[in-house]
Design an enzyme around this catalytic site. Structure first.
Site, PDB file in Angstrom:
ATOM      1  N   HIS A 261      77.861  26.619 -28.882  1.00  6.38           N
ATOM      2  CA  HIS A 261      77.707  25.280 -28.291  1.00  6.38           C
ATOM      3  C   HIS A 261      79.002  24.765 -27.657  1.00  6.38           C
ATOM      4  O   HIS A 261      79.190  23.558 -27.486  1.00  6.38           O
ATOM      5  CB  HIS A 261      77.201  24.309 -29.361  1.00  6.38           C
TER       6      HIS A 261
ATOM      7  N   GLU B  34      80.646  27.893 -38.447  1.00  7.75           N
ATOM      8  CA  GLU B  34      79.412  27.409 -37.800  1.00  7.75           C
ATOM      9  C   GLU B  34      78.272  28.424 -37.876  1.00  7.75           C
ATOM     10  O   GLU B  34      77.130  28.090 -37.579  1.00  7.75           O
ATOM     11  CB  GLU B  34      79.701  27.049 -36.333  1.00  7.75           C
TER      12      GLU B  34
ATOM     13  N   HIS C 262      85.395  32.020 -34.306  1.00 12.88           N
ATOM     14  CA  HIS C 262      86.450  31.305 -33.579  1.00 12.88           C
ATOM     15  C   HIS C 262      87.271  30.440 -34.520  1.00 12.88           C
ATOM     16  O   HIS C 262      86.797  30.024 -35.573  1.00 12.88           O
ATOM     17  CB  HIS C 262      85.921  30.474 -32.404  1.00 12.88           C
TER      18      HIS C 262
ATOM     19  N   HIS D 164      80.865  17.049 -34.851  1.00 14.81           N
ATOM     20  CA  HIS D 164      82.316  17.265 -34.856  1.00 14.81           C
ATOM     21  C   HIS D 164      83.107  15.951 -34.876  1.00 14.81           C
ATOM     22  O   HIS D 164      84.254  15.900 -34.464  1.00 14.81           O
ATOM     23  CB  HIS D 164      82.749  18.056 -33.621  1.00 14.81           C
TER      24      HIS D 164
HETATM   25  C1  DHB Z   1      85.212  25.315 -28.841  1.00 13.62           C
HETATM   26  C2  DHB Z   1      84.224  25.846 -29.696  1.00 13.62           C
HETATM   27  C3  DHB Z   1      83.468  24.986 -30.503  1.00 13.62           C
HETATM   28  O1  DHB Z   1      82.521  25.429 -31.373  1.00 13.62           O
HETATM   29  C4  DHB Z   1      83.660  23.611 -30.454  1.00 13.62           C
HETATM   30  O2  DHB Z   1      82.876  22.821 -31.208  1.00 13.62           O
HETATM   31  C5  DHB Z   1      84.632  23.088 -29.622  1.00 13.62           C
HETATM   32  C6  DHB Z   1      85.411  23.941 -28.812  1.00 13.62           C
HETATM   33  C7  DHB Z   1      86.014  26.200 -27.954  1.00 13.62           C
HETATM   34  O3  DHB Z   1      86.037  27.436 -28.095  1.00 13.62           O
HETATM   35  O4  DHB Z   1      86.654  25.656 -27.034  1.00 13.62           O
HETATM   36 FE    FE Z   2      81.795  23.729 -32.671  1.00 19.97          FE
END
Ligand code: DHB
Ligand code: FE
Length: 279
Positions: free
Chosen positions: A12, A239, A192, A59
């Protein structure tokens, strides 16, 4: 009775919303990501689900660190999008489904899930970007039930607990007396980490293992702790909990119809899956 027709998972990342706003789908950076979606949209156009249960993590738009429910369900008629500071255009309100949402709330509480019920709900990029990706110009009209899982503030719920929440959502949907088709969407991931010493961390082999197991043996992914998940997938890779909850909601025979995995989009390993759920 209502039926869960399938499950969809997608990353997302806010930058996807900006790429949509700027029509960058064919741009060389974006094409490998957006190319994952036409088969999913084709399936949605054929199957025509009436409602999407959107499992995502807020978030900081609807909940902040001062009050952070582990699990929350939105029962509002309208779901409001607002500026979160990512430079995304603010979108028109999305549609809730109060009747199905209240049924899910009652069923979950009866099933011993002590959720937070939100009669007002703001929806951030983790809800809005997947809605745009999947439903495009019909996104605002599509009825949805938003379900939030805390992946922002520790302690996080365990993978096992999120899978069980998904199973309880599946039972709730299948006990809804109206003859409707429901698709369950899990957003976020895959690996990530946006900050700290491991910023930029990605774990391709772990992601691919998770995608495979989510189809064949999701229960095998419920034995790790939330901390182990953070270690393997990065702090925001937690996530994946939303993907596991989606997996739990698929109550029947599950078949993978499509998937895509692409590194990187922004700081994230972008993954998506389309799973059919046969009664
Ligand atoms: C990014 C990924 C995310 O899941 C998020 O909520 C905000 C930013 C990213 O990789 O930039
Ligand atoms: Fe996110």
């Amino acid at each position: 009775m209502a039926h869960v027709v399938g499950g969809i998972t997608t990353s997302h990342i806010p930058a996807i919303g900006n790429a949509i706003a700027k029509h960058l789908e064919q741009d060389p950076y974006w094409k490998p990501f957006f190319d994952g979606f036409p088969p999913v949209r084709k399936w949605l156009a054929e199957v025509k689900p009436d409602v999407a249960v959107m499992i995502y993590n807020d978030h900081g738009l609807n909940f902040f660190l001062d009050k952070m429910p582990t699990f929350a369900v939105g029962t509002a008629e309208q779901l409001i999008n607002e500026d979160e500071g990512w430079g995304l255009p603010t979108l028109a309100p999305f549609s809730g489904d109060p009747k199905l949402a209240w049924h899910i709330v009652e069923s979950l509480v009866e099933d011993e899930f002590d959720i937070t019920t939100c009669q007002e709900m703001k929806v951030d990029h983790a809800y809005a970007v997947p809605m745009q990706l999947l439903f495009q110009e019909n996104a605002a009209k599509m009825k949805t039930v938003p379900v939030c899982i805390n992946t922002v503030q520790h302690p996080l719920p365990s993978p096992a607990r999120c899978y069980k929440l998904g199973q309880a959502i599946g039972r709730a949907i299948e006990s809804y007396p109206e003859d409707i088709k429901v698709v369950v969407v899990g957003t976020g991931g895959l690996s990530h980490q946006l900050d700290g010493e491991r910023a930029g961390f990605i774990n391709k082999s772990f992601d691919l293992m998770c995608m495979e197991k989510l189809v064949d043996d999701p229960e095998s992914l419920t034995h790790m702790s939330a901390r182990q998940l953070v270690r393997e997938a990065g702090s925001q890779g937690a996530e994946f909990l939303m993907w596991l909850a989606m997996g739990g909601a698929l109550t029947g025979k599950v078949t993978q119809l499509h998937s895509n995995y692409h590194i990187p989009i922004s700081n994230t390993a972008a993954g998506m899956m389309l799973l059919k759920n046969a009664a």
